[in-house]
Write a protein that holds these residues in place. Sequence first.
Motif, PDB file in Angstrom:
ATOM      1  N   GLU A 254       1.012  -1.280  -0.061  1.00 57.02           N
ATOM      2  CA  GLU A 254       0.056  -0.001   0.049  1.00 57.02           C
ATOM      3  C   GLU A 254       1.021   1.163   0.090  1.00 57.02           C
ATOM      4  N   ARG A 255       1.971   1.325   0.882  1.00 55.39           N
ATOM      5  CA  ARG A 255       2.839   2.194   0.858  1.00 55.39           C
ATOM      6  C   ARG A 255       3.492   2.591  -0.436  1.00 55.39           C
ATOM      7  N   LEU A 256       3.904   1.631  -1.137  1.00 58.80           N
ATOM      8  CA  LEU A 256       4.675   1.590  -2.567  1.00 58.80           C
ATOM      9  C   LEU A 256       3.641   2.334  -3.540  1.00 58.80           C
ATOM     10  N   GLU A 257       2.427   1.705  -3.602  1.00 56.57           N
ATOM     11  CA  GLU A 257       1.527   1.986  -4.467  1.00 56.57           C
ATOM     12  C   GLU A 257       0.991   3.562  -4.330  1.00 56.57           C
ATOM     13  N   ALA A 258       0.924   4.041  -2.912  1.00 56.87           N
ATOM     14  CA  ALA A 258       0.792   5.503  -2.945  1.00 56.87           C
ATOM     15  C   ALA A 258       1.977   6.372  -3.321  1.00 56.87           C
ATOM     16  N   LYS A 259       3.275   5.773  -2.990  1.00 52.12           N
ATOM     17  CA  LYS A 259       4.438   6.555  -3.390  1.00 52.12           C
ATOM     18  C   LYS A 259       4.321   6.707  -5.313  1.00 52.12           C
ATOM     19  N   ILE A 260       4.139   5.523  -5.854  1.00 50.93           N
ATOM     20  CA  ILE A 260       3.697   5.493  -7.264  1.00 50.93           C
ATOM     21  C   ILE A 260       2.614   6.509  -7.746  1.00 50.93           C
ATOM     22  N   LYS A 261       1.479   6.526  -7.079  1.00 48.81           N
ATOM     23  CA  LYS A 261       0.673   7.798  -7.670  1.00 48.81           C
ATOM     24  C   LYS A 261       1.129   9.355  -7.430  1.00 48.81           C
ATOM     25  N   LEU A 262       1.812   9.239  -6.254  1.00 47.72           N
ATOM     26  CA  LEU A 262       2.402  10.712  -5.764  1.00 47.72           C
ATOM     27  C   LEU A 262       3.636  10.958  -6.968  1.00 47.72           C
ATOM     28  N   LEU A 263       4.426  10.029  -7.289  1.00 50.00           N
ATOM     29  CA  LEU A 263       5.416  10.033  -8.238  1.00 50.00           C
ATOM     30  C   LEU A 263       4.834  10.303  -9.720  1.00 50.00           C
ATOM     31  N   SER A 264       3.730   9.950  -9.917  1.00 47.66           N
ATOM     32  CA  SER A 264       3.284   9.936 -11.064  1.00 47.66           C
ATOM     33  C   SER A 264       2.655  11.367 -11.213  1.00 47.66           C
ATOM     34  N   LYS A 265       1.842  11.837 -10.254  1.00 45.87           N
ATOM     35  CA  LYS A 265       1.427  13.247 -10.262  1.00 45.87           C
ATOM     36  C   LYS A 265       2.374  14.163 -10.352  1.00 45.87           C
ATOM     37  N   GLU A 266       3.537  13.848  -9.609  1.00 49.27           N
ATOM     38  CA  GLU A 266       4.721  14.998  -9.971  1.00 49.27           C
ATOM     39  C   GLU A 266       5.141  15.104 -11.383  1.00 49.27           C
ATOM     40  N   LEU A 267       5.477  13.663 -12.028  1.00 50.74           N
ATOM     41  CA  LEU A 267       6.005  13.560 -13.336  1.00 50.74           C
ATOM     42  C   LEU A 267       4.803  14.189 -14.257  1.00 50.74           C
ATOM     43  N   SER A 268       3.769  14.472 -14.103  1.00 48.21           N
ATOM     44  CA  SER A 268       2.667  14.837 -14.798  1.00 48.21           C
ATOM     45  C   SER A 268       2.769  16.546 -14.791  1.00 48.21           C
ATOM     46  N   VAL A 269       2.915  16.883 -13.506  1.00 45.05           N
ATOM     47  CA  VAL A 269       2.945  18.231 -13.495  1.00 45.05           C
ATOM     48  C   VAL A 269       4.382  18.751 -13.915  1.00 45.05           C
ATOM     49  N   LEU A 270       5.326  18.059 -13.828  1.00 48.65           N
ATOM     50  CA  LEU A 270       6.647  18.380 -14.530  1.00 48.65           C
ATOM     51  C   LEU A 270       6.654  18.757 -15.778  1.00 48.65           C
ATOM     52  N   LYS A 271       5.930  17.540 -16.455  1.00 42.31           N
ATOM     53  CA  LYS A 271       5.790  17.451 -17.998  1.00 42.31           C
ATOM     54  C   LYS A 271       5.118  18.658 -18.546  1.00 42.31           C
ATOM     55  N   ASP A 272       3.922  19.018 -17.825  1.00 45.06           N
ATOM     56  CA  ASP A 272       3.101  20.200 -18.182  1.00 45.06           C
ATOM     57  C   ASP A 272       3.994  21.560 -18.023  1.00 45.06           C
ATOM     58  N   LEU A 273       4.722  21.749 -17.089  1.00 45.26           N
ATOM     59  CA  LEU A 273       5.906  22.775 -16.970  1.00 45.26           C
ATOM     60  C   LEU A 273       6.524  22.914 -18.104  1.00 45.26           C
ATOM     61  N   PHE A 274       7.197  21.671 -18.353  1.00 46.68           N
ATOM     62  CA  PHE A 274       8.236  21.724 -19.306  1.00 46.68           C
ATOM     63  C   PHE A 274       7.560  21.835 -20.697  1.00 46.68           C
ATOM     64  N   LEU A 275       6.476  21.640 -21.100  1.00 48.36           N
ATOM     65  CA  LEU A 275       5.828  21.850 -22.452  1.00 48.36           C
ATOM     66  C   LEU A 275       5.296  23.282 -22.463  1.00 48.36           C
ATOM     67  N   GLU A 276       4.959  23.813 -21.395  1.00 50.84           N
ATOM     68  CA  GLU A 276       4.425  25.382 -21.226  1.00 50.84           C
ATOM     69  C   GLU A 276       5.715  25.918 -21.434  1.00 50.84           C
ATOM     70  N   HIS A 277       7.065  25.679 -20.973  1.00 48.60           N
ATOM     71  CA  HIS A 277       8.188  26.753 -21.101  1.00 48.60           C
ATOM     72  C   HIS A 277       8.440  26.417 -22.459  1.00 48.60           C
TER      73      HIS A 277
END
Length: 158
Positions: A112-135
């Motif tokens: 459960e801890r690892l799955e929560a970490k995966i969700k968090l890292l996936s959200k972070e990746l998505s935010v970073l992708k959006d920032l990169f594409l906007e830049h």
Amino acid sequence: MSRPSQLKLTTTDHNGVSVIQSQAHASSSSSLPAAVAGLQQVPQLVPTNPSAGGGKALPPSKMKKPPADKDSEEYRQRRERNNLAVKKSRMRSKQKAMDTQQRVNELKEENERLEAKIKLLSKELSVLKDLFLEHAHNLADNVQPATRYAPGAHCVCV
């Protein structure tokens, strides 16, 4: 010197095995001492069923034991030892099951801890992708496209 005569007796012991015993008798004219002239037993094991062939001997655990008297001290002690062994075996089995269940619970929690970490890292990746594409789009908008000139044309720079 005369040869002693031999008399063979066959008896069956409690295991069902025939025992051949030889008895040597010395004649009166024999030169053997009186102590040797008496009975002489030579036990020999012979199977009771000669057609059975030379099979293997049974291990002690397979041999039939006479039933013990349930009132005897030996029977009571054997039963007590057996009961203790069974109790110990059951306790070990329960402990092993509890240890296994505890390990399952620990692994579920870790999962459960690892799955929560995966969700968090996936959200972070998505935010970073959006920032990169906007830049990247902002950079592309700020850069003016270069004009192309026809070959041989001269450019006048001011």
